[in-house]
Each structure stands twice: as structure tokens, then as C-alpha cells.
Write a protein that holds these residues in place. Structure first.
Motif, PDB file in Angstrom:
ATOM      1  N   VAL A   1      -7.194   5.009  -3.078  1.00  0.00           N
ATOM      2  CA  VAL A   1      -8.341   4.667  -2.388  1.00  0.00           C
ATOM      3  C   VAL A   1      -8.845   5.732  -1.464  1.00  0.00           C
ATOM      4  O   VAL A   1      -7.996   6.042  -0.879  1.00  0.00           O
ATOM      5  CB  VAL A   1      -7.818   3.184  -1.683  1.00  0.00           C
ATOM      6  CG1 VAL A   1      -9.144   2.832  -0.970  1.00  0.00           C
ATOM      7  CG2 VAL A   1      -7.406   2.284  -2.549  1.00  0.00           C
TER       8      VAL A   1
ATOM      9  N   ILE B   1      -1.912  -0.160  -5.454  1.00  0.00           N
ATOM     10  CA  ILE B   1      -2.691   0.514  -4.441  1.00  0.00           C
ATOM     11  C   ILE B   1      -2.229   1.601  -3.438  1.00  0.00           C
ATOM     12  O   ILE B   1      -1.121   1.499  -2.718  1.00  0.00           O
ATOM     13  CB  ILE B   1      -3.249  -0.851  -3.479  1.00  0.00           C
ATOM     14  CG1 ILE B   1      -3.735  -1.846  -4.257  1.00  0.00           C
ATOM     15  CG2 ILE B   1      -4.357  -0.074  -2.410  1.00  0.00           C
ATOM     16  CD1 ILE B   1      -3.386  -3.305  -3.457  1.00  0.00           C
TER      17      ILE B   1
ATOM     18  N   THR C   1      -8.540  -0.688   3.962  1.00  0.00           N
ATOM     19  CA  THR C   1      -8.163  -1.173   2.963  1.00  0.00           C
ATOM     20  C   THR C   1      -7.518  -2.755   2.787  1.00  0.00           C
ATOM     21  O   THR C   1      -7.834  -3.574   1.937  1.00  0.00           O
ATOM     22  CB  THR C   1      -6.770  -0.391   2.267  1.00  0.00           C
ATOM     23  OG1 THR C   1      -7.287   1.041   2.163  1.00  0.00           O
ATOM     24  CG2 THR C   1      -6.427  -0.653   0.804  1.00  0.00           C
TER      25      THR C   1
ATOM     26  N   VAL D   1     -10.766   6.244   4.391  1.00  0.00           N
ATOM     27  CA  VAL D   1     -11.188   5.151   3.769  1.00  0.00           C
ATOM     28  C   VAL D   1     -11.653   4.064   4.932  1.00  0.00           C
ATOM     29  O   VAL D   1     -11.248   3.938   5.952  1.00  0.00           O
ATOM     30  CB  VAL D   1     -10.139   4.084   3.359  1.00  0.00           C
ATOM     31  CG1 VAL D   1     -10.739   2.776   2.849  1.00  0.00           C
ATOM     32  CG2 VAL D   1      -9.727   4.973   2.157  1.00  0.00           C
TER      33      VAL D   1
ATOM     34  N   LEU E   1      -3.062   5.494  -1.360  1.00  0.00           N
ATOM     35  CA  LEU E   1      -4.306   5.860  -0.575  1.00  0.00           C
ATOM     36  C   LEU E   1      -4.282   7.388  -0.815  1.00  0.00           C
ATOM     37  O   LEU E   1      -3.209   8.136  -1.069  1.00  0.00           O
ATOM     38  CB  LEU E   1      -4.028   5.752   1.010  1.00  0.00           C
ATOM     39  CG  LEU E   1      -4.138   4.303   1.388  1.00  0.00           C
ATOM     40  CD1 LEU E   1      -3.666   4.176   2.888  1.00  0.00           C
ATOM     41  CD2 LEU E   1      -5.246   3.417   1.111  1.00  0.00           C
TER      42      LEU E   1
ATOM     43  N   THR F   1     -15.259  -0.140  -1.128  1.00  0.00           N
ATOM     44  CA  THR F   1     -13.882  -0.513  -1.125  1.00  0.00           C
ATOM     45  C   THR F   1     -13.558  -2.058  -1.370  1.00  0.00           C
ATOM     46  O   THR F   1     -12.924  -2.814  -1.937  1.00  0.00           O
ATOM     47  CB  THR F   1     -13.333  -0.106   0.399  1.00  0.00           C
ATOM     48  OG1 THR F   1     -13.703   1.235   0.640  1.00  0.00           O
ATOM     49  CG2 THR F   1     -11.688  -0.339   0.670  1.00  0.00           C
TER      50      THR F   1
ATOM     51  N   VAL G   1       0.953  -1.090  -0.029  1.00  0.00           N
ATOM     52  CA  VAL G   1       0.069  -0.092  -0.007  1.00  0.00           C
ATOM     53  C   VAL G   1       0.870   1.149   0.029  1.00  0.00           C
ATOM     54  O   VAL G   1       1.703   1.287   0.888  1.00  0.00           O
ATOM     55  CB  VAL G   1      -1.005   0.053   1.184  1.00  0.00           C
ATOM     56  CG1 VAL G   1      -1.632   1.411   1.303  1.00  0.00           C
ATOM     57  CG2 VAL G   1      -1.854  -1.151   1.232  1.00  0.00           C
TER      58      VAL G   1
END
Length: 419
Positions: A288, A324, A346, A300, A326, A306, A37
Motif C-alpha cells: 500500500v 497487507i 490503511t 499513504v 506498506l 486506498t 499490517v
């Protein structure tokens, strides 16, 4: 029975339950362990950055709230990120930097003069902490931002932002070379119009020409991605870099397209776009986020949007093609807590996706057994994925369940409250 024993026992029961549906839980956990992430740096300081230019805000960016304790300098931001990483599982997470977070010292460095030397300390920090870096050009919050940057008919303004973005790509190349792993460089500009315009075609043709010039140099250690948006603050009527524009450009030029979950109509499914983009573009970058009524970049949560996004990626066997990242910033709550909630949510979404009995579901669908498919999809919602999640946290030696709340509170008491 202590908590460790409860987690282990619950996990073993869950493992058997999933095995009955043909799901190998350990394989799913191994994939989750490797899930990277890209954590955005701007939640820690409300998208302020460390320039000495007098960041004027604007350009479609607005962090709301005044919760105390935000990071005021590079050292504090790095300390906060390091704390966050002690509260989330996984060892392959990345840090996503905007250009305004350079190590400029006390020098005034305009954005068309920035270079890799202003990010040397970031690269060294990343190497020491085992964190790879990603990067973004920054078009907002500058005296030359206005309503139009790369699409500006004024050649002097347009050339300024072209030079800035070229330099950002060169910085990303140096980052990728230093960390021996491609740095993903995201390009998003806020360009648009508050009210009606009769020059849609003109602005988009200028943006295309600017992008062609920016991407003229080919690099080996960085990857470009281009990000669309539905509208920006004070630019509500027209966005030059719409999804249609970047989808067309990305497919034509084979560039990665960035899908930000807050950059579409609220009724649109970002998950549904995954399979289409994978057919026509080489890779996908995700931001995200969680829109509330508009692109408000809320923290999130583990919600339908999601989880469906994660499931589409896993169903397409595209974990190696989708990056991925954020993108949220909430200045009204504890910023470290915001990070942890968002990252964990996530990861939970991807765990649910990895635990889905996809083989059985596809078998039902191939046989035309649509009742069975619908029923199993519904029943999977109640499967004990949370017991697997607790075990994943335990296995990574981080706080299980809500225990991280007290750790965030303690960090606030000892660190952020004293800023």
C-alpha cells in the motif's frame, strides 16, 4: 463531558446508526483488531540499510529529503519501530525487512554470501516483541546491480543474483520456522532499459529461467511473492518484470503476486485487479503506497484509491487471502509521524470497508435496484465511521484523534533530534 465519555457516547450513537443498516459494528471491530499490517522497515532510514558495501543507490529507488533524525543503526531502527507500534492499534502487525538490513556487525558480507545467521538477532527481537517478520531480496544499490540482474545476459552477473535470491528464500524459511508462522518473501528486481530495446523477449525469457532456478527448492515455512513494476528511475522505457509477466508466471506457477499501488499507470485501478487475481493465484500481497504523478512512494492517506482497495478485499471475503504490507518512504518529514499517518490511514480504509452495508447493497444489485444501490453507496460516505475509529483507538489504549501528534513531537525532542 470528558473525551473518554464523548468517544463512548459517539460510538454508541454510531453503533445504532449502522445497526439500522444491518451492520454489526462489534463484529467489524473484531475483524479490524485481527488485521495484520506488515510495516516496512525502510521508512525509518530512507532505504539505506546496514551493509558495509558502500550502498551506491540506484536501481529504481530514491528517497528524497533530509529531515533530521533518521535511524543510523539496527538499535535505533528497532527503537523507532517499537515507538510506532505504541501509536497504532492492533497487536498482530509484522515487520518487513529488506536483506540489506541484516545484522552484519563490522563484517563485509556480500549479497551472495548472506545467510540466516545475519538475521538471528532480528528473529530474537521479533520473538521478544511479539512481531512476526517478512522479508525481501535486495537487487538495488550494489556494484553488480546495473540495469539488469536476474535478466542479465552475462551469466556471472545473473548467477550472482540467483544465488542471492536463493539465500534470501532460505533466510525467510528460517524466519518462518523460528516464528512458527510463514514468512512472506517478496521478490522484486528493477531490471529494465532507459531507452528502446529490441530484446524484450530475450530478457523476459532469462528472467523466467532465473525464477525457475530460484524457486526449484520447495519450502514449508515461507511464502513467495513476485512484484511487478511499470518502470524504474533511469529505466523508464522497458521493465522486464511487468505486471503481465508476473501475472502469467504467478498463475502458471501458483505463486503469490504482489500489487504495489505505485507500480501501475495512475489511471489504473489496483482495486479492480483484486477479484481477477483471486481467481487464478493462491493469495495476494499488497504494497500500500501513494503515487504522486509517478511511483513516488508517498505516505499513504485515506483517499479513494486506498478505500476502494480495502472495500474490494472485504467484498470478496478475502481478508484471509490478501496480505497487507506498506511501502512508502518520505525523508522530508518526521519519519515516525509518516509511519503513523500511513498505518492509521490503511486501518481506517479497512474499517470503512468492514462497516459497509454489503448485504443490503448486494440485495439491491440482485434485484436490479441500481438507483437504490448507488444512493446507499453515496450515503455510506457520510456515516459516522470516524466515531467507531475513535472508539477503536480508545479500546486499544492509544492516542485518539490528533493526540498522537504531540507524542511524535515528544519522541523527536527526546530521541531522534539527538542523533
Amino acid at each position: 463531558m470528558n473525551k473518554k465519555e464523548l468517544v463512548q457516547k459517539s460510538y454508541e450513537i454510531a453503533k445504532e446508526r449502522y445497526a439500522a443498516l444491518g451492520v454489526d459494528v462489534e463484529t467489524s471491530l473484531n475483524k479490524l483488531q485481527d488485521l495484520s499490517v506488515s510495516i516496512h522497515c525502510w521508512q525509518a532510514d530512507d532505504v539505506t540499510g546496514f551493509e558495509n558495501l558502500g550502498n551506491i543507490g540506484g536501481g529504481g529507488i530514491q528517497a528524497t529529503g533530509n529531515y533530521p533524525g533518521k535511524a543510523r543503526n539496527i538499535d535505533e531502527l528497532r527503537t523507532d519501530i517499537e515507538k510506532v507500534l505504541t501509536l497504532v492499534a492492533g497487536k498482530k502487525h509484522r515487520l518487513n525487512l529488506h536483506e540489506i538490513y541484516g545484522d552484519f556487525g563490522n563484517k563485509i558480507v556480500d549479497r551472495d554470501q548472506v545467510d540466516a545467521s545475519h538475521f538471528t538477532s532480528w528473529m530474537q527481537w521479533g520473538q521478544e516483541k511479539g512481531i512476526k517478520l517478512d522479508f525481501n531480496s535486495t537487487s538495488f544499490g550494489h556494484p553488480k546491480s546495473g540495469d539488469l540482474t536476474l535478466a542479465n545476459p552475462d551469466k556471472s552477473i545473473r548467477d550472482f543474483w540467483i544465488e542471492h535470491t536463493k539465500r534470501c528464500r532460505a533466510i525467510a524459511e528460517e524466519m518462518g520456522k523460528f516464528q512458527n508462522d510463514p514468512c512472506i518473501m517478496n521478490l522484486w528486481v528493477h531490471d529494465g532499459s532507459k531507452d528502446l530495446t529490441v530484446n524484450r523477449y530475450l530478457y523476459r525469457s532469462l528472467l523466467e529461467k532465473s525464477l525457475d532456478e530460484i524457486f526449484d527448492i520447495k519450502y514449508k515455512n515461507m511464502k513467495d511473492c513476485i512484484e511487478s513494476k511499470l518502470f524504474g528511475i533511469a529505466l523508464e522505457s522497458y521493465t522486464v518484470g511487468s505486471h503481465d509477466f508476473y501475472l502469467g508466471y504467478g498463475a502458471k506457477k501458483q505463486k503469490m503476486v504482489t500489487l504495489d499501488m505505485g507500480h501501475f499507470h495512475l489511471s489504473e485501478s489496483v482495486a479492480d485487479k483484486i477479484s481477477s487475481l483471486l481467481l487464478f493465484t493462491p493469495e495476494i500481497m499488497l504494497h500500500v503506497s501513494r503515487p504522486v504523478r509517478w511511483d513516488s512512494d508517498h505516505v499513504v492517506l485515506l483517499n479513494d484509491e486506498t478505500t476502494e482497495l480495502a472495500k474490494e478485499i472485504v467484498r470478496a471475503d478475502a481478508l484471509n487471502k490478501v496480505h497487507i504490507g506498506l511501502d512508502f518512504f518520505d525523508a522530508s518529514i518526521n519519519r515516525i509521524g509518516a509511519y503513523v499517518v500511513g498505518i492509521r490511514a490503511t486501518q481506517k480504509a479497512f474499517l470503512q470497508a468492514l462497516l459497509e452495508p454489503t448485504v443490503k447493497l448486494r440485495e439491491y444489485e440482485a434485484n436490479g435496484q441500481y438507483f437504490e444501490r448507488l444512493a446507499l453507496l453515496e450515503e455510506t460516505k457520510g456515516l459516522p465511521w470516524n466515531a467507531v475509529w475513535d472508539y477503536f483507538c480508545f479500546k486499544n489504549n492509544i492516542a485518539v484523534g490528533e493526540d498522537y501528534i504531540t507524542e511524535v513531537q515528544q519522541y523527536e525532542k527526546e530521541v531522534t533530534s539527538k542523533r
